[in-house]
Scaffold this motif. Structure first.
Motif, PDB file in Angstrom:
ATOM      1  N   ALA A  91       0.833  -1.209   0.000  1.00 37.42           N
ATOM      2  CA  ALA A  91       0.000   0.000   0.000  1.00 37.42           C
ATOM      3  C   ALA A  91       0.866   1.257   0.000  1.00 37.42           C
ATOM      4  O   ALA A  91       0.545   2.246  -0.678  1.00 37.42           O
ATOM      5  N   LEU A  92       1.973   1.235   0.736  1.00 40.33           N
ATOM      6  CA  LEU A  92       2.867   2.393   0.773  1.00 40.33           C
ATOM      7  C   LEU A  92       3.495   2.650  -0.589  1.00 40.33           C
ATOM      8  O   LEU A  92       3.580   3.800  -1.045  1.00 40.33           O
ATOM      9  N   ALA A  93       3.953   1.601  -1.256  1.00 36.65           N
ATOM     10  CA  ALA A  93       4.592   1.770  -2.563  1.00 36.65           C
ATOM     11  C   ALA A  93       3.626   2.352  -3.579  1.00 36.65           C
ATOM     12  O   ALA A  93       3.985   3.245  -4.361  1.00 36.65           O
ATOM     13  N   HIS A  94       2.386   1.885  -3.585  1.00 34.99           N
ATOM     14  CA  HIS A  94       1.408   2.417  -4.538  1.00 34.99           C
ATOM     15  C   HIS A  94       0.979   3.827  -4.157  1.00 34.99           C
ATOM     16  O   HIS A  94       0.659   4.640  -5.039  1.00 34.99           O
ATOM     17  N   ASN A 436     -10.347  -7.645   0.565  1.00 34.32           N
ATOM     18  CA  ASN A 436     -10.842  -6.721   1.575  1.00 34.32           C
ATOM     19  C   ASN A 436      -9.916  -5.524   1.772  1.00 34.32           C
ATOM     20  O   ASN A 436     -10.374  -4.428   2.108  1.00 34.32           O
ATOM     21  N   ALA A 437      -8.629  -5.729   1.584  1.00 31.48           N
ATOM     22  CA  ALA A 437      -7.677  -4.622   1.705  1.00 31.48           C
ATOM     23  C   ALA A 437      -7.575  -3.799   0.422  1.00 31.48           C
ATOM     24  O   ALA A 437      -6.832  -2.820   0.392  1.00 31.48           O
ATOM     25  N   ARG A 438      -8.283  -4.209  -0.622  1.00 28.29           N
ATOM     26  CA  ARG A 438      -8.245  -3.540  -1.930  1.00 28.29           C
ATOM     27  C   ARG A 438      -6.836  -3.539  -2.519  1.00 28.29           C
ATOM     28  O   ARG A 438      -6.400  -2.565  -3.123  1.00 28.29           O
ATOM     29  N   LEU A 439      -6.139  -4.629  -2.304  1.00 26.45           N
ATOM     30  CA  LEU A 439      -4.816  -4.837  -2.882  1.00 26.45           C
ATOM     31  C   LEU A 439      -4.895  -6.089  -3.749  1.00 26.45           C
ATOM     32  O   LEU A 439      -4.705  -7.210  -3.258  1.00 26.45           O
ATOM     33  N   PRO A 440      -5.204  -5.956  -5.031  1.00 24.76           N
ATOM     34  CA  PRO A 440      -5.362  -7.137  -5.887  1.00 24.76           C
ATOM     35  C   PRO A 440      -4.099  -7.985  -5.906  1.00 24.76           C
ATOM     36  O   PRO A 440      -2.994  -7.523  -5.611  1.00 24.76           O
ATOM     37  N   ALA A 441      -4.311  -9.247  -6.283  1.00 23.58           N
ATOM     38  CA  ALA A 441      -3.186 -10.180  -6.310  1.00 23.58           C
ATOM     39  C   ALA A 441      -2.098  -9.717  -7.263  1.00 23.58           C
ATOM     40  O   ALA A 441      -0.907  -9.938  -7.021  1.00 23.58           O
ATOM     41  N   VAL A 442      -2.501  -9.029  -8.353  1.00 27.29           N
ATOM     42  CA  VAL A 442      -1.495  -8.562  -9.306  1.00 27.29           C
ATOM     43  C   VAL A 442      -0.607  -7.504  -8.674  1.00 27.29           C
ATOM     44  O   VAL A 442       0.581  -7.388  -9.000  1.00 27.29           O
ATOM     45  N   SER A 443      -1.146  -6.707  -7.748  1.00 28.35           N
ATOM     46  CA  SER A 443      -0.329  -5.695  -7.077  1.00 28.35           C
ATOM     47  C   SER A 443       0.590  -6.311  -6.036  1.00 28.35           C
ATOM     48  O   SER A 443       1.644  -5.753  -5.727  1.00 28.35           O
ATOM     49  N   LEU A 468      -8.437   2.949  -3.862  1.00 35.10           N
ATOM     50  CA  LEU A 468      -7.721   3.036  -2.588  1.00 35.10           C
ATOM     51  C   LEU A 468      -6.659   4.122  -2.625  1.00 35.10           C
ATOM     52  O   LEU A 468      -6.564   4.956  -1.702  1.00 35.10           O
ATOM     53  N   VAL A 469      -5.859   4.140  -3.685  1.00 34.51           N
ATOM     54  CA  VAL A 469      -4.784   5.132  -3.788  1.00 34.51           C
ATOM     55  C   VAL A 469      -5.369   6.537  -3.914  1.00 34.51           C
ATOM     56  O   VAL A 469      -4.860   7.497  -3.303  1.00 34.51           O
ATOM     57  N   ASP A 470      -6.439   6.692  -4.672  1.00 31.67           N
ATOM     58  CA  ASP A 470      -7.064   8.015  -4.817  1.00 31.67           C
ATOM     59  C   ASP A 470      -7.554   8.533  -3.471  1.00 31.67           C
ATOM     60  O   ASP A 470      -7.389   9.723  -3.154  1.00 31.67           O
ATOM     61  N   GLY A 512       3.846  10.178  -8.290  1.00 30.47           N
ATOM     62  CA  GLY A 512       4.018   9.509  -9.561  1.00 30.47           C
ATOM     63  C   GLY A 512       2.963   8.441  -9.789  1.00 30.47           C
ATOM     64  O   GLY A 512       2.173   8.111  -8.901  1.00 30.47           O
ATOM     65  N   PRO A 513       2.910   7.873 -10.999  1.00 30.56           N
ATOM     66  CA  PRO A 513       1.924   6.822 -11.277  1.00 30.56           C
ATOM     67  C   PRO A 513       2.163   5.599 -10.401  1.00 30.56           C
ATOM     68  O   PRO A 513       3.300   5.197 -10.172  1.00 30.56           O
ATOM     69  N   HIS A 514       1.072   5.024  -9.924  1.00 28.85           N
ATOM     70  CA  HIS A 514       1.189   3.875  -9.029  1.00 28.85           C
ATOM     71  C   HIS A 514       1.005   2.554  -9.750  1.00 28.85           C
ATOM     72  O   HIS A 514       1.231   1.492  -9.155  1.00 28.85           O
ATOM     73  N   THR A 515       0.598   2.595 -11.001  1.00 25.41           N
ATOM     74  CA  THR A 515       0.445   1.376 -11.793  1.00 25.41           C
ATOM     75  C   THR A 515       1.160   1.558 -13.118  1.00 25.41           C
ATOM     76  O   THR A 515       1.396   2.690 -13.565  1.00 25.41           O
ATOM     77  N   PRO A 516       1.527   0.483 -13.793  1.00 27.04           N
ATOM     78  CA  PRO A 516       2.155   0.614 -15.107  1.00 27.04           C
ATOM     79  C   PRO A 516       1.229   1.329 -16.079  1.00 27.04           C
ATOM     80  O   PRO A 516       0.030   1.055 -16.155  1.00 27.04           O
ATOM     81  N   THR A 517       1.775   2.275 -16.823  1.00 29.17           N
ATOM     82  CA  THR A 517       0.992   3.062 -17.770  1.00 29.17           C
ATOM     83  C   THR A 517       1.458   2.765 -19.189  1.00 29.17           C
ATOM     84  O   THR A 517       2.616   2.412 -19.429  1.00 29.17           O
ATOM     85  N   ASP A 518       0.539   2.933 -20.133  1.00 33.67           N
ATOM     86  CA  ASP A 518       0.859   2.757 -21.550  1.00 33.67           C
ATOM     87  C   ASP A 518       1.502   4.057 -22.025  1.00 33.67           C
ATOM     88  O   ASP A 518       0.843   4.975 -22.495  1.00 33.67           O
ATOM     89  N   ARG A 519       2.816   4.144 -21.885  1.00 29.32           N
ATOM     90  CA  ARG A 519       3.517   5.383 -22.189  1.00 29.32           C
ATOM     91  C   ARG A 519       3.433   5.741 -23.659  1.00 29.32           C
ATOM     92  O   ARG A 519       3.355   6.930 -24.013  1.00 29.32           O
ATOM     93  N   SER A 520       3.444   4.750 -24.534  1.00 22.14           N
ATOM     94  CA  SER A 520       3.343   5.056 -25.964  1.00 22.14           C
ATOM     95  C   SER A 520       1.994   5.668 -26.300  1.00 22.14           C
ATOM     96  O   SER A 520       1.912   6.586 -27.136  1.00 22.14           O
TER      97      SER A 520
END
Length: 598
Positions: A91-94, A436-443, A468-470, A512-520
């Motif tokens: 949660a801190l990293a995101h 329940n913590a709103r931290l999906p398995a992918v995160s 959650l991050v918002d 900064g962005p907390h998830t990978p973004t489509d930079r292109s």
């Protein structure tokens, strides 16, 4: 049982633990944290401090040890594998993102062709704030403070002017030391007018030092006449008013006494009108033996206090800081909803973490019987000890051979099936905790990238994390803006070189962005938007910066792009002049382009 015994407050999610309500009156167990039972701790802070202790124990894999201290002997067998710490760190990293940037509105427009004084001032303040943040190691201090906020629900920053270094110093405090004096009729989101930072210093028998309490108090109050430290030969420490020699009291430089009301006013460098409010600092210590039962932190006897002295010799007893605000920032992890304090990110999943630890404990026990199975022998001839004449205990090792009589047999207890079920149960509970913590398995990094069917499905799975991050960033947006405003004002009060006087500019902290973004895709959108003049160049550069492109300063990037455009524009104009290029060899000689095309 009745409604009076039903406790509902900001820490009710811990009521299921006996240690939180074991003592009379719903107060925490005395073994939970002995210091919270001290007489100086406010009664309304007992449950908050106990909650901090429990959360810290979960983070450090000490929940079992804490359970033993509160009377649960089974806690010694508890297995804890760091699941709580993983949730907090994720949660801190995101929350923080890959970077944090100090942004002053309008600074990116500085350096354009039309020089705007406001934009130039914003760029100057932004440069000063970024330089200060680099010297004060702001990213590292944010990591320390925000981890406490995510884990405990609260964090505290303290700002102070350092004349030796010529800049504002930033410190972080454990929220267990933070005791605001809140007005019952005020809104919980209002800034308190009196705040204590207090903690207990244990006894040191070897040095002959008794147990004592240190309390640092910041308080807003009316401006008084000038004070000076009490002379050393006065037999006491403190501060006294200074007489002006004409039967009155001396005023500090710049203060004005209004004859009609008798109020002392002061105009601060950041304000356009006078104020009669200032901030007083008191830093003192008390021996625990000097306190009577029932004396709370807010009413400790000043006649038994030992006031500390600053490096320049000033006694810290109601020292006028020449500020009209408290230089303390309280960070809450959640948006205030009738409470001054925030809520931990572990609050919704505390019982799930307990269930996960119990299942891990059962799995450890089952794995022990699976790895070293229980064996029953029938008809075996045991070796006899020649000394005692008793059969020796049998042990199973590789290469062991047992001689069995007729009809003898060996039975092995197989618990591998139960172990497999427990392992499946662990994964089920861990997935429930992540939901329940709103931290999906992918995160959490527990999903194989090949199992994700598409990028759209991945984006949908990150929806709970986005919300959650918002919410966490929304709870902090105003507080960090307030922190940078205080930094500007403290530099103005300290007359630091280069810091402009006058009203402070609004500043925000861009995560900064907390998830990978489509930079292109973002780059293509910016190119098309700027090219079609529906987006300004400054906005486009800001979008690229938010997408994770390595742009340190948006204004400098805009300047570089503008300079390159100006250099390439004359060359493009010369190449477009008529007669400068040869005729198109594909067109018939002597024919016009129109006739050729027709």
């Amino acid at each position: 049982m009745g409604l009076r015994t039903f406790v509902s407050d900001a820490w009710s999610w811990l009521n299921y633990k006996p240690m939180m309500t074991a003592a009379s009156g719903g107060h925490p167990h005395r073994s939970l944290a002995p210091q919270v039972q001290a007489t100086w701790v406010p009664r309304d802070a007992l449950r908050r401090l106990a909650a901090y202790k429990i959360l810290a124990a979960y983070d450090a894999n000490q929940a079992g040890e804490l359970a033993v201290l509160t009377g649960n002997e089974a806690g010694a067998e508890r297995r804890e594998f760091g699941d709580a710490a993983v949730f907090v760190d994720t949660a801190l990293a995101h929350l923080l993102g890959k970077s944090q940037q100090i942004v002053v509105a309008g600074a990116e427009h500085a350096g354009a062709e039309d020089l705007d004084p406001q934009a130039q001032a914003a760029a100057a303040v932004q440069l000063l704030l970024r330089g200060w943040a680099e010297k004060e190691l702001l990213p590292l201090r944010m990591q320390a403070a925000e981890r406490k906020a995510v884990l405990l629900g609260d964090a505290v920053y303290l700002l102070a002017w350092d004349p030796d270094k010529g800049r504002v110093r930033l410190r972080t405090f454990d929220p267990g030391f933070y005791f605001p004096v809140l007005n019952e009729d005020a809104d919980p989101g209002d800034y308190p007018r009196r705040v204590h930072l207090a903690w207990e210093i244990p006894e040191d028998a070897e040095r002959g030092v008794k147990a004592r309490i240190r309390r640092i108090t910041y308080e807003l109050g009316p401006i008084t006449a000038a004070t000076r430290s009490t002379p050393p030969d006065a037999g006491r420490t403190g501060r006294d008013l200074v007489a002006d020699g004409a039967g009155g009291w001396l005023l500090e430089t710049g203060d004005v006494l209004r004859a009609d009301s008798g109020i002392i006013e002061r105009t601060y460098p950041w304000a356009d009108r006078p104020s009669n409010t200032t901030c007083f600092l008191t830093d003192a210590e008390w021996n625990l033996d000097d306190l009577r039962h029932g004396q709370s932190l807010d009413d400790l006897p000043l006649d038994k206090a030992r006031f500390r002295t600053r490096s320049d010799g000033e006694v810290l007893h109601r020292l006028d800081l020449r500020l009209d605000f408290l230089p303390i920032i309280h960070i809450s992890n959640t948006v205030a909803d009738g409470e001054h304090f925030g809520q931990s990110s572990l609050a919704p999943v505390m019982q799930v973490l307990d269930e996960l630890a119990e299942t891990d404990t059962d799995s450890a026990r089952a794995s022990a019987t699976t790895g070293a199975p229980i064996i029953g022998l029938a008809g075996a001839r045991a070796e006899v000890d020649r000394v005692t004449g008793r059969p020796r205990p049998l042990s199973v090792e590789p290469g062991t051979i047992f001689q069995l009589a007729d009809g003898g047999r060996m039975d092995v207890l197989d618990t591998s099936g139960q172990l497999a079920e427990l392992r499946a149960r662990v994964e089920e509970i861990r997935e429930r905790a992540a939901v329940n913590a709103r931290l999906p398995a992918v995160s959490l990094g527990t999903v194989d990238p090949s199992d994700v069917p598409s990028g759209y499905a991945l984006q949908l799975s990150l929806g709970p994390l986005d919300s959650l991050v918002d919410a966490m960033r929304l709870a902090r947006a105003h507080k960090y803006g307030l922190l940078f405003k205080m930094v500007q004002r403290l530099h103005q009060a300290g007359q630091a070189e280069g810091w402009p006087a006058g009203e402070n500019l609004p500043v925000r902290l861009a995560f900064g962005p907390h998830t990978p973004t489509d930079r292109s895709a973002v780059l293509d959108e910016v190119v098309r938007g700027v090219g079609a003049s529906v987006l300004s160049l400054e906005t486009g550069v800001r979008m690229l910066q938010d997408a994770g492109y390595p742009i340190e300063d948006a204004r400098e990037e805009v300047d570089r792009i503008t300079v390159r455009r100006e250099k390439t524009a004359p060359a493009a104009a010369r190449s477009a002049q008529p007669g400068d290029e040869e005729e198109d060899s594909s067109s018939p000689k002597g024919s016009s382009p129109t006739s050729a095309s027709s």
